[in-house]
Design a protein around this motif. Structure first.
Motif, PDB file in Angstrom:
ATOM      1  N   GLN A   1     -44.346  -6.172  -9.774  1.00  0.00           N
ATOM      2  CA  GLN A   1     -44.760  -4.851 -10.226  1.00  0.00           C
ATOM      3  C   GLN A   1     -44.965  -3.939  -9.012  1.00  0.00           C
ATOM      4  O   GLN A   1     -45.230  -4.410  -7.898  1.00  0.00           O
ATOM      5  CB  GLN A   1     -46.067  -4.946 -11.016  1.00  0.00           C
ATOM      6  CG  GLN A   1     -45.968  -5.804 -12.265  1.00  0.00           C
ATOM      7  CD  GLN A   1     -44.971  -5.253 -13.260  1.00  0.00           C
ATOM      8  OE1 GLN A   1     -44.956  -4.058 -13.542  1.00  0.00           O
ATOM      9  NE2 GLN A   1     -44.108  -6.130 -13.780  1.00  0.00           N
ATOM     10  N   PRO A   2     -44.861  -2.634  -9.187  1.00  0.00           N
ATOM     11  CA  PRO A   2     -45.063  -1.721  -8.049  1.00  0.00           C
ATOM     12  C   PRO A   2     -46.511  -1.741  -7.584  1.00  0.00           C
ATOM     13  O   PRO A   2     -47.440  -1.620  -8.383  1.00  0.00           O
ATOM     14  CB  PRO A   2     -44.668  -0.356  -8.620  1.00  0.00           C
ATOM     15  CG  PRO A   2     -44.809  -0.501 -10.098  1.00  0.00           C
ATOM     16  CD  PRO A   2     -44.472  -1.920 -10.424  1.00  0.00           C
ATOM     17  N   GLY A   3     -46.684  -1.927  -6.289  1.00  0.00           N
ATOM     18  CA  GLY A   3     -48.017  -1.969  -5.717  1.00  0.00           C
ATOM     19  C   GLY A   3     -48.482  -0.611  -5.228  1.00  0.00           C
ATOM     20  O   GLY A   3     -47.785   0.407  -5.352  1.00  0.00           O
ATOM     21  N   SER A   4     -49.685  -0.607  -4.655  1.00  0.00           N
ATOM     22  CA  SER A   4     -50.270   0.623  -4.115  1.00  0.00           C
ATOM     23  C   SER A   4     -51.174   0.271  -2.948  1.00  0.00           C
ATOM     24  O   SER A   4     -51.911  -0.721  -2.995  1.00  0.00           O
ATOM     25  CB  SER A   4     -51.075   1.360  -5.190  1.00  0.00           C
ATOM     26  OG  SER A   4     -51.814   2.424  -4.622  1.00  0.00           O
ATOM     27  N   SER A   5     -51.126   1.081  -1.918  1.00  0.00           N
ATOM     28  CA  SER A   5     -52.053   0.913  -0.796  1.00  0.00           C
ATOM     29  C   SER A   5     -53.305   1.757  -0.975  1.00  0.00           C
ATOM     30  O   SER A   5     -54.150   1.825  -0.073  1.00  0.00           O
ATOM     31  CB  SER A   5     -51.367   1.298   0.520  1.00  0.00           C
ATOM     32  OG  SER A   5     -51.067   2.691   0.533  1.00  0.00           O
ATOM     33  N   GLY A   6     -53.452   2.386  -2.142  1.00  0.00           N
ATOM     34  CA  GLY A   6     -54.597   3.262  -2.374  1.00  0.00           C
ATOM     35  C   GLY A   6     -55.922   2.540  -2.431  1.00  0.00           C
ATOM     36  O   GLY A   6     -56.975   3.182  -2.455  1.00  0.00           O
TER      37      GLY A   6
ATOM     38  N   MET B   1     -55.882  -7.358  -6.437  1.00  0.00           N
ATOM     39  CA  MET B   1     -55.498  -7.665  -5.075  1.00  0.00           C
ATOM     40  C   MET B   1     -54.438  -8.772  -5.076  1.00  0.00           C
ATOM     41  O   MET B   1     -54.555  -9.761  -5.800  1.00  0.00           O
ATOM     42  CB  MET B   1     -56.706  -8.081  -4.246  1.00  0.00           C
ATOM     43  CG  MET B   1     -57.890  -7.124  -4.345  1.00  0.00           C
ATOM     44  SD  MET B   1     -57.480  -5.389  -4.023  1.00  0.00           S
ATOM     45  CE  MET B   1     -56.942  -5.474  -2.308  1.00  0.00           C
ATOM     46  N   GLY B   2     -53.398  -8.580  -4.273  1.00  0.00           N
ATOM     47  CA  GLY B   2     -52.320  -9.548  -4.205  1.00  0.00           C
ATOM     48  C   GLY B   2     -51.407  -9.231  -3.041  1.00  0.00           C
ATOM     49  O   GLY B   2     -51.853  -8.742  -1.994  1.00  0.00           O
ATOM     50  N   TYR B   3     -50.116  -9.494  -3.202  1.00  0.00           N
ATOM     51  CA  TYR B   3     -49.140  -9.225  -2.134  1.00  0.00           C
ATOM     52  C   TYR B   3     -48.379  -7.928  -2.396  1.00  0.00           C
ATOM     53  O   TYR B   3     -48.463  -7.002  -1.622  1.00  0.00           O
ATOM     54  CB  TYR B   3     -48.177 -10.404  -2.009  1.00  0.00           C
ATOM     55  CG  TYR B   3     -47.237 -10.241  -0.836  1.00  0.00           C
ATOM     56  CD1 TYR B   3     -47.716 -10.287   0.466  1.00  0.00           C
ATOM     57  CD2 TYR B   3     -45.864 -10.032  -1.039  1.00  0.00           C
ATOM     58  CE1 TYR B   3     -46.859 -10.120   1.548  1.00  0.00           C
ATOM     59  CE2 TYR B   3     -45.000  -9.874   0.035  1.00  0.00           C
ATOM     60  CZ  TYR B   3     -45.500  -9.921   1.328  1.00  0.00           C
ATOM     61  OH  TYR B   3     -44.654  -9.756   2.395  1.00  0.00           O
ATOM     62  N   TYR B   4     -47.613  -7.841  -3.461  1.00  0.00           N
ATOM     63  CA  TYR B   4     -46.902  -6.643  -3.889  1.00  0.00           C
ATOM     64  C   TYR B   4     -46.028  -6.074  -2.759  1.00  0.00           C
ATOM     65  O   TYR B   4     -46.436  -5.156  -2.042  1.00  0.00           O
ATOM     66  CB  TYR B   4     -47.887  -5.587  -4.398  1.00  0.00           C
ATOM     67  CG  TYR B   4     -48.715  -6.072  -5.557  1.00  0.00           C
ATOM     68  CD1 TYR B   4     -48.196  -6.084  -6.852  1.00  0.00           C
ATOM     69  CD2 TYR B   4     -50.017  -6.567  -5.366  1.00  0.00           C
ATOM     70  CE1 TYR B   4     -48.950  -6.554  -7.913  1.00  0.00           C
ATOM     71  CE2 TYR B   4     -50.775  -7.023  -6.424  1.00  0.00           C
ATOM     72  CZ  TYR B   4     -50.236  -7.030  -7.695  1.00  0.00           C
ATOM     73  OH  TYR B   4     -50.979  -7.495  -8.745  1.00  0.00           O
ATOM     74  N   PRO B   5     -44.825  -6.611  -2.586  1.00  0.00           N
ATOM     75  CA  PRO B   5     -43.998  -6.211  -1.448  1.00  0.00           C
ATOM     76  C   PRO B   5     -43.527  -4.771  -1.474  1.00  0.00           C
ATOM     77  O   PRO B   5     -43.219  -4.212  -0.423  1.00  0.00           O
ATOM     78  CB  PRO B   5     -42.800  -7.172  -1.536  1.00  0.00           C
ATOM     79  CG  PRO B   5     -42.761  -7.624  -2.968  1.00  0.00           C
ATOM     80  CD  PRO B   5     -44.191  -7.658  -3.411  1.00  0.00           C
TER      81      PRO B   5
ATOM     82  N   THR C   1     -45.333   8.121  -0.548  1.00  0.00           N
ATOM     83  CA  THR C   1     -44.369   7.466   0.331  1.00  0.00           C
ATOM     84  C   THR C   1     -44.405   5.959   0.115  1.00  0.00           C
ATOM     85  O   THR C   1     -45.413   5.407  -0.350  1.00  0.00           O
ATOM     86  CB  THR C   1     -44.672   7.778   1.800  1.00  0.00           C
ATOM     87  OG1 THR C   1     -45.990   7.298   2.117  1.00  0.00           O
ATOM     88  CG2 THR C   1     -44.598   9.274   2.058  1.00  0.00           C
ATOM     89  N   PRO C   2     -43.314   5.248   0.442  1.00  0.00           N
ATOM     90  CA  PRO C   2     -43.309   3.790   0.260  1.00  0.00           C
ATOM     91  C   PRO C   2     -44.330   3.106   1.169  1.00  0.00           C
ATOM     92  O   PRO C   2     -44.583   3.562   2.285  1.00  0.00           O
ATOM     93  CB  PRO C   2     -41.880   3.395   0.633  1.00  0.00           C
ATOM     94  CG  PRO C   2     -41.083   4.643   0.535  1.00  0.00           C
ATOM     95  CD  PRO C   2     -42.017   5.760   0.883  1.00  0.00           C
ATOM     96  N   CYS C   3     -44.901   2.021   0.678  1.00  0.00           N
ATOM     97  CA  CYS C   3     -45.801   1.226   1.509  1.00  0.00           C
ATOM     98  C   CYS C   3     -45.043   0.704   2.723  1.00  0.00           C
ATOM     99  O   CYS C   3     -43.880   0.300   2.620  1.00  0.00           O
ATOM    100  CB  CYS C   3     -46.354   0.027   0.737  1.00  0.00           C
ATOM    101  SG  CYS C   3     -47.403   0.454  -0.660  1.00  0.00           S
ATOM    102  N   ASP C   4     -45.670   0.713   3.879  1.00  0.00           N
ATOM    103  CA  ASP C   4     -45.096   0.157   5.088  1.00  0.00           C
ATOM    104  C   ASP C   4     -45.473  -1.316   5.135  1.00  0.00           C
ATOM    105  O   ASP C   4     -46.526  -1.693   5.641  1.00  0.00           O
ATOM    106  CB  ASP C   4     -45.642   0.900   6.310  1.00  0.00           C
ATOM    107  CG  ASP C   4     -45.058   0.367   7.611  1.00  0.00           C
ATOM    108  OD1 ASP C   4     -44.065  -0.385   7.545  1.00  0.00           O
ATOM    109  OD2 ASP C   4     -45.599   0.693   8.676  1.00  0.00           O
ATOM    110  N   GLY C   5     -44.578  -2.161   4.584  1.00  0.00           N
ATOM    111  CA  GLY C   5     -44.927  -3.561   4.413  1.00  0.00           C
ATOM    112  C   GLY C   5     -45.530  -3.755   3.034  1.00  0.00           C
ATOM    113  O   GLY C   5     -45.508  -2.855   2.190  1.00  0.00           O
ATOM    114  N   PRO C   6     -46.087  -4.927   2.766  1.00  0.00           N
ATOM    115  CA  PRO C   6     -46.649  -5.143   1.433  1.00  0.00           C
ATOM    116  C   PRO C   6     -47.778  -4.167   1.151  1.00  0.00           C
ATOM    117  O   PRO C   6     -48.558  -3.807   2.038  1.00  0.00           O
ATOM    118  CB  PRO C   6     -47.150  -6.585   1.492  1.00  0.00           C
ATOM    119  CG  PRO C   6     -47.344  -6.867   2.949  1.00  0.00           C
ATOM    120  CD  PRO C   6     -46.280  -6.089   3.651  1.00  0.00           C
ATOM    121  N   CYS C   7     -47.863  -3.759  -0.117  1.00  0.00           N
ATOM    122  CA  CYS C   7     -48.902  -2.800  -0.517  1.00  0.00           C
ATOM    123  C   CYS C   7     -50.266  -3.462  -0.616  1.00  0.00           C
ATOM    124  O   CYS C   7     -51.291  -2.809  -0.415  1.00  0.00           O
ATOM    125  CB  CYS C   7     -48.540  -2.172  -1.849  1.00  0.00           C
ATOM    126  SG  CYS C   7     -46.996  -1.233  -1.839  1.00  0.00           S
ATOM    127  N   GLY C   8     -50.292  -4.748  -0.981  1.00  0.00           N
ATOM    128  CA  GLY C   8     -51.543  -5.493  -0.981  1.00  0.00           C
ATOM    129  C   GLY C   8     -52.364  -5.425  -2.242  1.00  0.00           C
ATOM    130  O   GLY C   8     -53.351  -6.146  -2.369  1.00  0.00           O
TER     131      GLY C   8
END
Length: 534
Positions: A71-76, A129-133, A141-148
């Motif tokens: 699924q799409p992650g987020s760094s928010g 919380m997880g990995y979410y590449p 903007t796209p996450c730089d690396g996994p979103c987490g």
């Protein structure tokens, strides 16, 4: 149980907001009353040794964890930075809260109590919380690396108020107890579509934009899984000294009396009872999420990146569910998981006795015997009792001090033996299957080699707390007879007297129980730091 290996990782605990896990890795190992070890210097390069706890990687056959991380992650989820690069973190009770439960099953309700220092609107963002590449940053903007993490739900704006002062008990019974009875601000019925995991609620004031976390686990009691990863919430609570503005910022942990704004240690007696009915506030971990981002999050990310079918729980579930490991292959913890009741200990031994493997990626585990009590409102397992004072209570004290003694090495093969300042893990037997494919060599003498040809050690893994075998440490010889048969040291790491008062060794061990369960003990709190940049 079979080995898995990983190449060199760059280990960076700096404050770079683009570094995955900024809040996880920016804080140091918790300083203890009287001082303690800091986090390792940025720039360590490590070769992490992984232990596969279930035959066959879960990614070979899609499971809920694999599907979730697609699924799409987020760094928010990260604490927002201001224009100077500093975190917009509420550190003077501007906004804070706690959950009504440490864990909740899918489909069941959980409430959240939130208090603000002054009336204002605020929002609640629920993150798994997880990995979410892949995914996006808050600016799109796209996450730089996994979103987490993945944003699961946004609530608000809500109208926030200052909730009531939380009573403090200063009599001998329940001394130091700070227990809130706040009005629920929001009740969530967990959607059955949500995947088991550790969840973080990011609170944000709409006026000052200051932020804080709350945390809880979503369980999937009926869902199949290979691994159970338990959050050590009793230890998080043992170190929690939140007192609140209404108590002049004075709070208590099992270690000391504190000012929870200045974080100064105050003169006075430590708590004998602590409560989950208050926000988390710990030395070095003042984000409201307990110690999740210090010792647990990096392991969550790695497990989910590798596609293991893992389900999540907390210490409270070990207390209440003797069947927690039924149908599962292995149990994991991380950091320090020290505070165990008699029922928790019995259930853990029951899991091992029925053949469940154990990966204690921790130190000082199940060292202290606690009692439980209900809250003033009658909710069970909301208070933790630890008197450590025989004249008051001869049941809540270190397990090794009970009569008859029940030392922790009877379960894990090792026992707490002191503190270390980010010392290298030294390979004791590179021929052991746990090191297969790593290219590591056996350490024999001299300066440990932590990179390159002949590497025989992994930098910075040993600390803050560490464990040792009673059979090889004279100071622990009283407990040598409790060590399970067949304990094997796969790492034996020197800790100098400058760290611990006397020259000592940290032992990383494993053994096979009569049931066939393999029991691995890392013997250090910082084992999970090998995965902080996953």
């Amino acid at each position: 149980m079979e080995p898995v290996t990983e190449g060199d990782n760059h280990h960076d605990r700096g404050h770079d907001p683009e570094n995955a896990g900024t809040q996880a890795v920016a804080v140091p190992a918790r300083p203890r009353p009287g001082g303690g070890a800091a986090a390792p210097d940025p720039g360590y390069r490590r070769r992490a040794v992984r232990v596969r706890l279930a035959p066959g990687r879960a990614a070979a056959a899609p499971n809920p964890i694999v599907a979730e991380n697609q699924q799409p992650g987020s760094s928010g989820w990260r604490i927002t930075l201001d224009e100077t690069g500093g975190p917009l973190k509420a550190e003077r009770h501007e906004i804070e809260g706690y959950a009504s439960l440490t864990s909740v099953n899918k489909g069941a309700p959980i409430s959240f109590m939130v208090s603000l220092s002054s009336n204002a609107q605020y929002t609640m963002d629920f993150y798994r919380m997880g990995y979410y590449p892949t995914g996006t940053n808050p600016d799109g903007t796209p996450c730089d690396g996994p979103c987490g993490a993945r944003l699961m739900q946004r609530v608000g704006p809500l109208n926030g108020v200052k909730q009531a002062t939380c009573p403090t008990t200063t009599t001998s019974t329940n001394y130091g107890l700070v227990e809130c009875n706040w009005t629920p601000s929001y009740t969530l019925t967990v959607p059955t579509s949500w995947t088991t995991g550790n969840y973080v609620v990011k609170l944000r004031r709409n006026d000052s934009m200051l932020e804080q976390y709350m945390t809880f686990v979503v369980r999937d009691d009926a869902g199949p899984a290979d691994l159970v990863f338990s959050m050590p919430v009793t230890t998080w609570q043992a170190y929690n000294y939140w007192g609140g503005a209404g108590n002049n910022n004075v709070g208590y942990s099992f270690y000391a009396k504190f000012n929870d704004v200045t974080n100064d240690v105050l003169s006075g007696t430590p708590a004998r009872t602590v409560s989950f009915d208050r926000p988390y506030w710990l030395q070095g971990e003042t984000d409201g999420a307990g110690e999740f981002f210090v010792y647990n999050y990096s392991l969550v990310r790695w497990l989910e990146k590798e596609g293991y079918n893992v389900t999540y729980a907390t210490d409270v579930d070990i207390e209440t569910n003797p069947n927690l490991l039924d149908g599962r292959k292995a149990f994991l913890n991380a950091g320090q998981d020290a505070y165990y009741s008699a029922t928790m200990r019995a259930n853990l031994l029951g899991y091992i006795g029925r053949g469940a493997h154990m990966a204690f990626l921790s130190a000082n585990s199940f060292a202290f015997r606690i009692g439980w009590d209900s809250s003033a409102a009658g909710q069970p397992q909301r208070r933790i009792i630890y008197n450590n004072t025989p004249s008051i209570d001869q049941t809540t004290m270190p397990w090794r001090d009970l009569s008859p003694t029940q030392p922790e090495n009877a379960i894990g093969g090792v026992m707490g033996n002191g503190v270390a300042d980010n010392r290298p893990l030294r390979v004791a037997d590179a021929s052991h299957w746990i090191y297969a494919g790593t290219g590591l060599s056996t350490y024999t003498s001299g300066t440990p080699i932590t990179s390159g040809p002949g590497q025989n050690a992994i930098a910075g893994i040993i600390g803050f707390k560490f464990d040792a075998r009673a059979t090889t440490d004279p100071s622990l010889s009283t407990y040598a007879s409790f060590e399970p048969a067949g304990v094997k040291a796969v790492a034996r790491s020197f800790v100098p007297a400058t760290d611990n008062g006397v020259n000592s060794y940290a032992d990383t061990t494993l053994y096979t129980a009569p049931s066939g369960a393999i029991v691995f003990s890392a013997g250090t709190e910082q084992w999970s730091w090998g995965w902080t940049t996953v």
